[in-house]
Design an enzyme around this catalytic site. Structure first.
Site, short mmCIF file in Angstrom:
data_model
loop_
_atom_site.label_atom_id
_atom_site.label_comp_id
_atom_site.label_asym_id
_atom_site.label_seq_id
_atom_site.Cartn_x
_atom_site.Cartn_y
_atom_site.Cartn_z
N ARG A 24 1.06 -1.65 0.35
CA ARG A 24 -0.40 0.27 -0.26
C ARG A 24 1.11 1.47 0.45
O ARG A 24 0.91 1.79 0.60
CB ARG A 24 -0.72 -0.66 1.09
N ARG A 28 -4.02 6.82 0.24
CA ARG A 28 -4.47 7.87 0.53
C ARG A 28 -3.63 8.60 1.86
O ARG A 28 -3.47 10.14 1.87
CB ARG A 28 -5.65 7.61 2.14
N ARG A 37 -7.10 11.26 -6.60
CA ARG A 37 -8.66 10.79 -5.82
C ARG A 37 -10.18 11.43 -5.57
O ARG A 37 -10.72 11.53 -5.65
CB ARG A 37 -8.72 10.08 -4.18
N ASP A 73 -6.81 -3.25 -6.79
CA ASP A 73 -7.12 -3.56 -5.53
C ASP A 73 -7.54 -5.53 -6.36
O ASP A 73 -8.09 -5.55 -7.55
CB ASP A 73 -8.28 -3.24 -5.20
N TYR A 150 -14.51 -11.95 1.06
CA TYR A 150 -14.78 -10.53 0.20
C TYR A 150 -16.36 -11.58 -0.05
O TYR A 150 -17.68 -10.87 0.08
CB TYR A 150 -14.49 -9.77 -0.47
O1 CP3 Z 1 -0.10 -0.98 -2.42
C1 CP3 Z 1 0.02 -0.68 -3.09
O2 CP3 Z 1 -0.04 0.65 -3.82
C2 CP3 Z 1 -1.17 -1.19 -4.52
C3 CP3 Z 1 -2.68 -1.16 -4.24
C4 CP3 Z 1 -3.39 -1.77 -3.37
C5 CP3 Z 1 -4.82 -1.33 -3.48
N1 CP3 Z 1 -5.72 -2.62 -3.13
C6 CP3 Z 1 -5.69 0.26 -3.53
C7 CP3 Z 1 -6.38 0.30 -2.60
C8 CP3 Z 1 -3.63 -2.74 -3.07
C9 CP3 Z 1 -1.59 -3.70 -2.94
C10 CP3 Z 1 -4.77 -3.39 -2.01
C11 CP3 Z 1 -4.69 -4.49 -2.20
C12 CP3 Z 1 -6.09 -5.13 -1.05
N2 CP3 Z 1 -7.10 -4.43 -1.30
C13 CP3 Z 1 -6.06 -6.09 0.52
C14 CP3 Z 1 -4.55 -7.25 -0.14
C15 CP3 Z 1 -3.91 -5.92 1.38
C16 CP3 Z 1 -4.26 -5.39 2.42
O3 CP3 Z 1 -4.47 -4.27 2.48
O4 CP3 Z 1 -5.03 -6.96 3.42
C17 CP3 Z 1 -6.99 -5.93 0.47
C18 CP3 Z 1 -7.55 -6.90 1.66
C19 CP3 Z 1 -8.26 -4.92 -0.81
C20 CP3 Z 1 -9.30 -4.92 -0.13
C21 CP3 Z 1 -10.13 -3.61 0.08
N3 CP3 Z 1 -9.50 -2.42 -0.78
C22 CP3 Z 1 -10.32 -2.85 1.48
C23 CP3 Z 1 -10.59 -3.61 2.59
C24 CP3 Z 1 -10.25 -1.07 1.40
C25 CP3 Z 1 -10.52 -0.03 2.24
C26 CP3 Z 1 -9.50 0.14 3.23
C27 CP3 Z 1 -8.58 1.05 2.85
O5 CP3 Z 1 -7.38 0.59 2.96
O6 CP3 Z 1 -9.12 1.77 2.52
C28 CP3 Z 1 -10.13 -0.95 0.10
C29 CP3 Z 1 -9.97 0.41 -0.50
C30 CP3 Z 1 -8.03 0.57 -1.26
N4 CP3 Z 1 -7.79 -0.08 -1.86
C31 CP3 Z 1 -7.76 1.71 -0.94
C32 CP3 Z 1 -6.86 1.56 -2.01
C33 CP3 Z 1 -5.43 2.64 -2.26
C34 CP3 Z 1 -8.31 3.23 -0.04
C35 CP3 Z 1 -9.43 3.29 -1.28
C36 CP3 Z 1 -9.11 4.89 -1.58
O7 CP3 Z 1 -8.17 5.62 -2.44
O8 CP3 Z 1 -10.87 5.92 -2.05
#
Ligand code: CP3
Length: 362
Positions: A24, A28, A37, A73, A150
């Site tokens: 990640r 944000r 965003r 994602d 999910y």
């Molecule tokens: O790592 C990186 O920089 C690449 C981007 C990336 C995202 N999601 C973008 C994202 C990666 C590798 C993921 C993986 C992901 N997504 C996982 C596995 C990693 C982990 O954290 O366990 C999981 C479980 C998800 C599912 C997911 N997506 C959730 C639970 C959420 C909401 C919680 C949160 O962190 O906001 C997301 C949204 C998400 N995916 C965001 C980003 C940057 C934030 C949302 C936004 O920008 O509005």
């Protein structure tokens, strides 16, 4: 490029310092991500190659990390399987028609490679071109259990009760779901590699919700299948999970080249559990990035000491960067790992050279 620090560490070859990237690392906590965003949703970014590429490159420019993880994602591919996916503000992913019956599993589409996430393949090509060999690109996908959780829960979960109920009471439908997800994931990752990804990481974020035996019997075979089918591509495979301290040997049995561990286990103990034939990634608690710098430094030193400068350690967090993390602390962390890692890998390399001298290897 095959000689990059990060790829060398995946192959357990010696490096000049410890490679570091952060799960990640785009997101944000970066003002430049928030700026994008403000005018595009998460799914918009994932569906527009130029935006996904730009967001992928942001942390590489700002932090000087040793790898770029493509922005996407783990749930993106389910859209091509016929699932309606939304990201609700403050709620995370939402699936309004969760998959809870064998009929629902049977209805899931098995998309062709080109349907899964075409913009992501193009984003990888753009990022490769833009990076010009500076650092390698990591492709990724969710592992079948974590994605299934999910699909079945309809969103994030605390106890994974619906997922486990389904797994325990509908074993054939569970296998069918795992089979579908494993096949789609394999296609998706193969296409990412074809587009230029030089490593792939499988995110089994919630693996630790399961007992070792349940993971071994009901999940591992599918992870193994994915790893085995990627093997001929010749790129390292990283397997990530959290809460896995009790079954790291099981994860290692997947055949993945690198096992990524969270902070709930000492790195040295984790490496002993997965064995010397695997590289290890981890494992700073992401919350430490909210601490004063002397505490960050203390914790980084502890992890590097446990790695002992042995080839095959990739520094990372034990889970993703948290949204409110101060960006300047993330920069500090990356610089610190490079600085302290140089001394530690130099010592480790000398030790290794002595061992090789004695055993007559290399
Ligand atoms: O790592 C990186 O920089 C690449 C981007 C990336 C995202 N999601 C973008 C994202 C990666 C590798 C993921 C993986 C992901 N997504 C996982 C596995 C990693 C982990 O954290 O366990 C999981 C479980 C998800 C599912 C997911 N997506 C959730 C639970 C959420 C909401 C919680 C949160 O962190 O906001 C997301 C949204 C998400 N995916 C965001 C980003 C940057 C934030 C949302 C936004 O920008 O509005």
């Amino acid at each position: 490029m095959a000689d990059s620090r990060f790829l060398r560490a995946c192959r357990r070859e010696r490096t000049d310092t410890t490679p570091v990237w952060l799960m990640r690392q785009a997101g944000r906590y970066l003002p430049e991500y928030r700026a994008i965003r403000a005018r595009a949703s998460l799914l918009d970014i994932c569906n527009r190659a130029e935006l996904a590429a730009e967001v992928t490159l942001q942390p590489v420019r700002r932090l000087g990390v040793d790898a770029a993880i493509i922005f996407a994602d783990i749930l993106l591919p389910v859209v091509s399987m016929g699932i309606r996916l939304e990201f609700a503000a403050g709620e995370g992913p939402v699936i309004r028609d969760p998959v809870r019956t064998s009929e629902a599993v049977a209805r899931l589409r098995r998309p062709e490679t080109e349907e899964i996430a075409p913009a992501i393949y193009n984003a990888i090509r753009l990022v490769r071109r833009e990076l010009g060999g500076k650092v390698p690109v990591i492709g990724f996908a969710g592992a079948p259990f974590t994605v299934a959780s999910y699909l079945i829960e309809g969103g994030s979960s605390r106890h994974y009760l619906e997922t486990k109920r389904f797994m325990f009471s509908e074993p054939r439908a569970w296998d069918a779901l795992m089979d579908t997800l494993a096949d789609v994931t394999t296609r998706y990752l193969r296409a990412q590699v074809a587009a230029g990804a030089q490593t792939v990481q499988l995110f089994d974020s919630w693996a630790g919700a399961l007992s070792p035996l349940d993971y071994q019997e009901r999940v591992l075979p599918w992870v193994k299948r994915i790893v085995t089918r990627l093997r001929p591509l010749g790129v390292p495979v990283i397997l990530f999970g959290t809460g896995t301290a009790g079954f790291l040997q099981v994860l290692a049995a997947s055949g993945a080249d690198v096992i990524s561990v969270d902070w709930r286990v000492r790195l040295a103990d984790a490496w002993a559990a997965i064995g010397p034939e695997r590289a290890i990634q981890g494992n700073l608690d992401p919350a430490v990035l909210f601490a004063p710098r002397r505490e960050i430094a203390r914790q980084v030193r502890t992890i590097l000491e446990q790695a002992g400068g042995r080839p095959g350690h990739i520094f990372n967090l034990g889970h993703g960067v948290l949204p409110e993390t101060p960006a300047e602390n993330v920069c500090y962390l990356v610089d610190l790992v490079h600085e302290l890692g140089a001394a530690s890998t130099a010592a480790g390399n000398e030790e290794q050279a002595a061992v090789d001298g004695i055993t007559g290897e290399r």
